[in-house]
Design a protein around this motif. Structure first.
Motif, short mmCIF file in Angstrom:
data_model
loop_
_atom_site.label_atom_id
_atom_site.label_comp_id
_atom_site.label_asym_id
_atom_site.label_seq_id
_atom_site.Cartn_x
_atom_site.Cartn_y
_atom_site.Cartn_z
N ALA A 14 0.83 -1.21 0.00
CA ALA A 14 0.00 0.00 0.00
C ALA A 14 0.86 1.25 0.00
O ALA A 14 0.58 2.21 -0.72
CB ALA A 14 -0.92 -0.01 1.21
N ILE A 15 1.92 1.25 0.80
CA ILE A 15 2.80 2.41 0.85
C ILE A 15 3.47 2.63 -0.51
O ILE A 15 3.58 3.77 -0.99
CB ILE A 15 3.86 2.23 1.96
N GLU A 16 3.88 1.54 -1.15
CA GLU A 16 4.48 1.67 -2.48
C GLU A 16 3.49 2.30 -3.45
O GLU A 16 3.83 3.21 -4.22
CB GLU A 16 4.93 0.31 -3.01
N LEU A 17 2.23 1.85 -3.43
CA LEU A 17 1.22 2.39 -4.33
C LEU A 17 0.95 3.86 -4.06
O LEU A 17 0.79 4.66 -4.99
CB LEU A 17 -0.07 1.58 -4.21
N ILE A 18 0.89 4.23 -2.80
CA ILE A 18 0.65 5.64 -2.45
C ILE A 18 1.81 6.50 -2.90
O ILE A 18 1.63 7.62 -3.42
CB ILE A 18 0.39 5.78 -0.94
N ARG A 19 3.03 6.00 -2.73
CA ARG A 19 4.20 6.75 -3.18
C ARG A 19 4.23 6.88 -4.71
O ARG A 19 4.55 7.94 -5.25
CB ARG A 19 5.48 6.08 -2.67
N SER B 118 9.82 0.77 -8.86
CA SER B 118 8.44 0.74 -8.36
C SER B 118 7.47 1.21 -9.42
O SER B 118 6.38 0.63 -9.58
CB SER B 118 8.32 1.62 -7.11
N PHE B 119 7.84 2.24 -10.16
CA PHE B 119 6.95 2.78 -11.19
C PHE B 119 6.72 1.74 -12.28
O PHE B 119 5.60 1.55 -12.75
CB PHE B 119 7.57 4.04 -11.79
N LEU B 120 7.77 1.04 -12.67
CA LEU B 120 7.63 -0.02 -13.67
C LEU B 120 6.73 -1.14 -13.16
O LEU B 120 5.91 -1.69 -13.90
CB LEU B 120 9.00 -0.58 -14.04
N ARG B 121 6.90 -1.48 -11.88
CA ARG B 121 6.12 -2.58 -11.31
C ARG B 121 4.63 -2.22 -11.25
O ARG B 121 3.77 -3.06 -11.53
CB ARG B 121 6.65 -2.88 -9.91
N VAL B 122 4.31 -0.97 -10.92
CA VAL B 122 2.92 -0.57 -10.74
C VAL B 122 2.28 -0.09 -12.03
O VAL B 122 1.14 -0.45 -12.36
CB VAL B 122 2.82 0.54 -9.66
#
Length: 319
Positions: free
Chosen positions: A263-268, A301-305
């Motif tokens: 969740a923190i990764e998605l919010i970031r 992270s951007f690539l993953r999401v």
């Protein structure tokens, strides 16, 4: 060459691009082949419960033919705000069910998935619809496996696509299946679109449904958004939620379906997405501001999401 009948089903207050986008893909394939002296492979028409003008949600009326008794090669069901009324038309739903059985393949565009789901044909299948309607589709039809980020999904003879212009992506995939990649690529070039669009529809939406205010952890998500530059270990999150660490992790996963770290990764990533599109700040500064620490961590992270790099996202969406 085999002639393929394509019927695009419309109804009052359908989204006009859900109808015209796929139609243009098939028309362009016909045009390209005719220029080579090859007979047109597609005969496409708009159909509706009653023949005649059918007003779309944009105000443009589409002249539709009556529902055909002859089987379609491909039946495409449009979406739009009128889909709810159409889903309540028992005779129309029965026709789709019966017609789909005899057709080679059946597809829905955008919220047309609601109408196709009303037939029961999508039960147990992986499906997609417009990003803003995925939760509603899953709630109305709990037997469906709704995937929020796909552009389109094929499950045997059943195809579903994401919102609006994704109907063009879906139609290009249908042409590729019928006539090969080379021709589909020519059509895409003519229409000035991707043959296979990079990334998913999360690029075009606020993907963080866990930030909804009515969520049990909505207040916590808002707090996280205000402290992105800081370390956010489980102990700190649990204290903010006034829970023990073990209880917090258990309840959080049960409520949101994901871990606090995810969740923190998605919010970031969502915060970085906004800064990339709305500001000219360097990517390195955005990485620090959103709590990634380094540009490379943000990139991963951007690539993953989002399935694209931060730079590619900025080039596509920056004002």
């Amino acid at each position: 060459m085999t002639v393929r009948l394509v019927h695009v089903l419309t109804f009052a207050d359908a989204q006009v691009l859900d109808v015209t986008g796929p139609l243009q893909v098939f028309a362009s394939a016909n045009d390209i082949l005719r220029q080579r002296g090859v007979p047109a492979p597609y005969v496409a028409s708009v159909v509706a419960a009653q023949a005649g003008p059918v007003r779309s949600s944009s105000g443009l009326a589409l002249v539709a033919e009556a529902l055909p008794e002859q089987a379609s090669d491909t039946l495409i069901i449009a979406g739009g705000w009128g889909v709810y009324a159409a889903s309540g038309d028992a005779a129309l739903v029965a026709w789709i069910n019966r017609h789909a059985q005899a057709s080679r393949r059946v597809a829905s565009v955008c919220s047309g998935a609601f109408l196709l789901a009303a037939t029961g044909l999508l039960e147990g299948q992986r499906v997609v619809t417009h990003w803003s309607r995925c939760e509603e589709l899953a709630r109305r039809y709990p037997g469906l496996q709704v995937e929020a980020d796909s552009i389109y999904i094929q499950q045997g003879k059943l195809w579903t696509s994401a919102g609006v212009t994704a109907g063009i992506d879906l139609a290009l995939a249908l042409v590729e299946e019928d006539l090969g990649r080379a021709l589909a690529l020519e059509v895409a070039r003519q229409l000035v679109v991707f043959l296979k669009r990079p990334g998913g529809q999360a690029q075009f939406s606020v993907a963080l449904t866990q930030q909804q205010r009515d969520s049990r952890f909505g207040v916590l998500h808002e707090w996280i958004g205000q402290h992105l530059q800081e370390a956010l270990p489980i102990a700190r999150l649990a204290a903010q939620a006034c829970m023990s660490e073990r209880s917090f992790v258990r309840h959080y996963r049960a409520e949101t379906g994901q871990t606090p770290a995810r969740a923190i990764e998605l919010i970031r990533v969502e915060a970085a997405r906004r800064l990339l599109s709305d500001t000219a700040a360097p990517v390195k500064r955005i990485a620090r501001q959103c709590g990634f620490g380094s540009e490379e961590t943000l990139r991963r992270s951007f690539l993953r999401v989002m399935a694209v790099t931060p730079q590619a996202y900025r080039e596509r969406f920056s004002g």
